[in-house]
Write an enzyme that holds these catalytic residues in place. Structure first.
Site, short mmCIF file in Angstrom:
data_model
loop_
_atom_site.label_atom_id
_atom_site.label_comp_id
_atom_site.label_asym_id
_atom_site.label_seq_id
_atom_site.Cartn_x
_atom_site.Cartn_y
_atom_site.Cartn_z
N ARG A 113 -4.79 -3.53 9.80
CA ARG A 113 -4.25 -2.19 9.56
C ARG A 113 -4.71 -1.24 10.65
O ARG A 113 -5.83 -1.34 11.15
CB ARG A 113 -4.73 -1.71 8.19
CG ARG A 113 -4.15 -0.39 7.71
CD ARG A 113 -2.69 -0.48 7.42
NE ARG A 113 -2.22 0.66 6.60
CZ ARG A 113 -0.96 1.07 6.56
NH1 ARG A 113 -0.03 0.47 7.27
NH2 ARG A 113 -0.61 2.08 5.78
N THR A 401 9.61 -2.54 7.64
CA THR A 401 8.52 -3.50 7.65
C THR A 401 9.14 -4.88 7.74
O THR A 401 10.35 -5.03 7.63
CB THR A 401 7.66 -3.33 6.38
OG1 THR A 401 7.13 -2.00 6.35
CG2 THR A 401 6.52 -4.31 6.27
N SER A 465 -1.81 1.24 2.16
CA SER A 465 -0.53 0.57 2.38
C SER A 465 -0.04 -0.04 1.09
O SER A 465 -0.82 -0.32 0.18
CB SER A 465 -0.69 -0.53 3.43
OG SER A 465 0.46 -1.33 3.53
N GLY A 487 9.88 -2.93 2.54
CA GLY A 487 10.51 -2.02 1.58
C GLY A 487 9.69 -0.80 1.22
O GLY A 487 9.91 -0.22 0.15
#
Length: 584
Positions: A113, A401, A465, A487
Site C-alpha cells: 500500500r 482497480t 483500503s 470496484g
C-alpha cells in the site's frame, strides 16, 4: 519472446459505459457495464491464471508454462497491466498480495500500500480559506493525492522469497509489448471519451499520450510506449532499486512537486525509504472452510469475514441462488460490516486496535441479532472491546482497480488486488506509467464532531483500503478458492456475495461470478441494472430499503479447486480471461 500483439481486439468484451454524471460521487462508476455476454468456466490440471486483460493473462500463462512460480507470473501480469490497463492499476500504485506456499503450508500477505509523504499533515485536503475538505474532484487530480507507490516493492519482496525465474525474465513480455505496441481495447477508449477524470485532459504529458493528435486513443489501434519499455529495461536489469532510487525516484518527486494541478509534498527521500511489509492474514472459519484475507490497512478482509460470519447462522445455503430473502439478509450484514469498517479500521502501524475483536463469536452473535426481516436503516458501529470514538470519515474510494488469481504447477497460489485508485489515478505520468491518487483514501477531514478520525492523513501512514484478496482453504488445509475483485468500496460486497454463491449455493465459480450483483455500503441497496434483480426493486422497497437500480462494475477473477482440477472464472462485465495449460 511472446507474440502477444497478435492477440486481436475480438478477444475483448464489448465496452462498458459510464454511469450518469449527475449521480452522487460515491455512486459514479467509471467502469460500469451496459450489458455483457456470459463466459464459461475454463479448466486446467496443472496451472491457471485469471487476469483483467487478455495480454496480461497471456503473459502470466507464458511464465507458468516456462516453469515459473505464481509470484513470477504475478510480476509479469502487473508489468503488462501497467501498459494495457493503465486506468486501473500499475507500477505507479499499490497492492495487497497474498501468497500460499503449498510445500510449506504457509500463507504470507504482502502490504504494498502507498504511504503519505513525511511532510503530509492532517490538513492536506483542506481548503486554506474555508478550513473544510475540498470537493472530491479537486482532491483526486494532481500531485497532492500521490502516495509513494508500493507495488514494485511488494512484488520484489515476494519474488525474493518465492521466485523461480529471474526478475529480468519477468519483464520481457511487457517490454516487447511496450516496444511493438498493443491493441487498444474498447474499454480504454470509452473511459477516455467519457472524460471521467478531467486531469487526463489537463496534464500535458498525459494528454499527449492518451490523446495523440488531439483525439482519444481508438479501440483497435496500435499503441506503443517506448518510455515504459526503456524504464522496464532498467527495472529488469537493476531490480526494484531502479524504481525507488536514482532517476525514477527523482522524476516522481519532481512531477508531484511541480504538478500544474495541486502540487504535492512527496520527496525523493520518501521514495527512497519506502518498505513493503509482510502482515498477518485475517482468517476465520466459515462452515467447514477457513477463509483468509488481508488485514489492515485493508478494511476489506475484516468486512468480508464479518459479512459471512454474520450470515452463518441464517443458513443461507437453504435458499436458491440470489433468492430475495437471502439477499435481504446479505444487505443487512453488509450494513453492519460497513458501520464497523468506517470506524475501527485503518493503518495498524498508527493505532493499537486488535481487529480480531471484530471477529469474536460473542461480538458477532450480538451484532447478528440486529438482522431482522425489514431493512434496519443506517447501522452504527458496534461495541467490541475497542476503545475508540465512533466517528465515520469522508474518504473517497473509487473503483478503478484490478485483481488477478494464480495457481502454479507446484500448487502455490496468489491472490492479488492492485490499484492506482480513480480511473487514471492522479493523471500524473512518469517514465510512461501513471501515478496513483491513493491519498484520497484517507479521511479528507482530520476530525469529526471534535474527534480525530482513525483514517486521517499522517506522515508516512498508509490509507485504508477496501481491496479484498481472499484465499479459502478446505478443512484439510488444501486450497478451495482464490478470489478478489476491483470496484472501490463495493469490492467487499462483490467478493462476499460471490463467495456465498460458491460455498453456500454450490455454484460453479463462473456461474457465481455471472450472478446479478447487489450491494449495500450502509447506504442504499443497489440492484444491478438490466438483470433479474432489478425486477425485485419493489419487493426490497416494501422491506424498507431505499433502492437504486444501477450498473455494477465488478471485475471478479477467481480459481476454484475441486478434486485436483482447476476451474477459472472471469467476470463478463470486464475484459478479463482465465487461461490454463489447456488454453490456446
Amino acid at each position: 519472446m511472446l507474440r502477444l500483439t497478435a492477440l486481436f481486439i475480438t478477444t475483448l468484451m464489448p465496452f462498458i459505459a459510464l454511469s450518469a454524471p449527475n449521480l452522487p460521487r460515491e455512486d459514479r462508476e467509471p467502469e460500469a457495464k451496459t450489458g455483457f455476454e456470459q463466459k464459461t468456466t475454463v479448466s486446467g490440471n496443472k496451472y491457471m491464471v485469471v487476469a483483467a486483460n487478455p495480454y496480461a493473462a497471456k503473459a502470466g500463462q507464458a511464465i507458468l508454462a516456462k516453469g515459473g512460480s505464481a509470484i513470477d507470473a504475478a510480476v509479469a501480469i502487473q508489468a503488462v497491466l501497467t501498459l494495457v490497463e493503465p486506468q486501473s492499476s500499475g507500477i505507479g500504485g499499490g497492492a495487497f498480495l497474498m501468497h500460499f506456499d503449498k510445500a510449506k503450508n504457509q500463507l504470507i500477505t504482502y502490504d504494498g500500500r502507498e504511504t503519505a509523504p513525511s511532510a503530509a499533515t492532517s490538513s492536506l485536503f483542506l481548503d486554506a480559506k474555508t478550513g473544510q475538505a475540498v470537493p472530491w474532484i479537486k482532491a483526486v487530480v494532481g500531485g497532492r493525492s500521490v502516495g509513494v507507490p508500493g507495488v514494485v516493492a511488494a512484488m520484489n519482496k515476494a519474488h525474493q522469497q518465492h521466485g523461480i525465474l529471474s526478475w529480468a525474465e519477468l519483464f520481457e513480455p511487457a517490454i516487447q509489448l511496450s516496444q511493438q505496441g498493443f491493441i487498444v481495447s474498447p474499454r480504454l477508449e470509452k473511459l477516455l471519451s467519457k472524460k471521467f477524470n478531467p486531469g487526463v485532459h489537463q496534464i500535458a504529458g498525459t494528454k499527449d499520450y492518451f490523446f495523440p493528435n488531439g483525439e482519444a486513443l481508438k479501440a483497435g489501434s496500435l499503441k506503443k510506449n517506448p518510455q515504459l519499455a526503456a524504464f522496464y529495461q532498467r527495472l529488469a536489469k537493476e531490480g526494484a532499486k531502479a524504481f525507488y532510487h536514482g532517476d525514477n525516484a527523482e522524476k516522481i518527486a519532481h512531477t508531484v512537486q511541480n504538478s500544474a494541478i495541486a502540487p504535492g509534498v512527496l520527496t525523493v527521500s520518501d521514495i527512497n525509504q519506502y518498505q513493503a511489509k509482510t502482515r498477518e492474514a485475517v482468517c476465520a472459519p466459515y462452515h467447514q472452510y477457513k477463509i483468509c484475507s488481508m488485514g489492515p490497512p485493508s478494511s476489506g478482509g475484516v468486512a468480508v469475514l464479518q459479512i459471512l460470519k454474520l450470515l452463518e447462522h441464517k443458513n443461507i445455503g437453504q435458499y436458491q441462488p440470489n433468492a430475495k430473502e437471502a439477499l435481504h439478509y446479505f444487505t443487512q450484514a453488509s450494513r453492519l460490516a460497513f458501520a464497523d469498517r468506517d470506524v475501527f479500521l485503518a493503518d495498524p502501524d498508527f493505532n493499537s486496535i486488535d481487529v480480531t475483536q471484530l471477529l469474536t463469536p460473542e461480538y458477532l452473535n450480538t451484532r447478528s441479532k440486529l438482522i431482522k426481516e425489514r431493512d434496519m436503516g443506517l447501522a452504527v458501529a458496534g461495541d467490541p472491546a475497542i476503545k475508540l470514538a465512533k466517528v465515520t470519515d469522508d474518504a473517497y474510494e473509487l473503483p478503478s482497480t484490478s485483481h488477478f488469481s494464480i495457481v502454479d504447477a507446484q500448487g502455490n497460489a496468489v491472490s492479488m488486488t492492485t490499484s492506482i485508485e480513480m480511473a487514471f489515478g492522479s493523471t500524473l505520468m512518469v517514465n510512461g506509467y501513471l501515478l496513483n491518487n491513493q491519498l484520497t483514501d484517507f479521511a479528507l477531514s482530520p476530525e469529526k464532531n471534535g474527534q480525530p478520525l482513525i483514517n486521517r492523513v499522517e506522515p508516512n501512514k498508509r490509507p485504508r483500503s477496501s481491496m479484498s484478496p481472499v484465499i479459502v482453504f478446505n478443512q484439510d488445509g488444501s486450497l478451495r478458492l482464490i478470489i478478489g475483485s476491483p470496484g472501490g468500496s463495493r469490492i467487499i460486497n462483490y467478493v462476499a456475495h460471490t463467495m456465498i454463491a460458491v460455498l453456500d449455493w454450490q455454484l460453479p465459480v463462473q456461474e457465481a461470478i455471472n450472478l446479478a450483483k447487489i450491494t449495500n455500503r450502509n447506504k442504499v441497496t443497489t440492484l444491478e441494472k438490466d438483470t433479474e434483480l432489478a425486477e425485485l426493486s419493489e419487493w426490497f422497497s416494501e422491506k424498507g430499503h431505499t433502492v437504486r437500480v444501477a450498473d455494477l462494475n465488478s471485475g471478479l477473477h477467481a480459481i476454484e479447486l475441486i478434486d485436483g482440477q482447476l476451474l477459472g472464472g472471469a467476470d463478463p462485465r470486464r475484459e478479463g480471461v482465465a487461461l490454463s495449460e489447456m488454453s490456446h
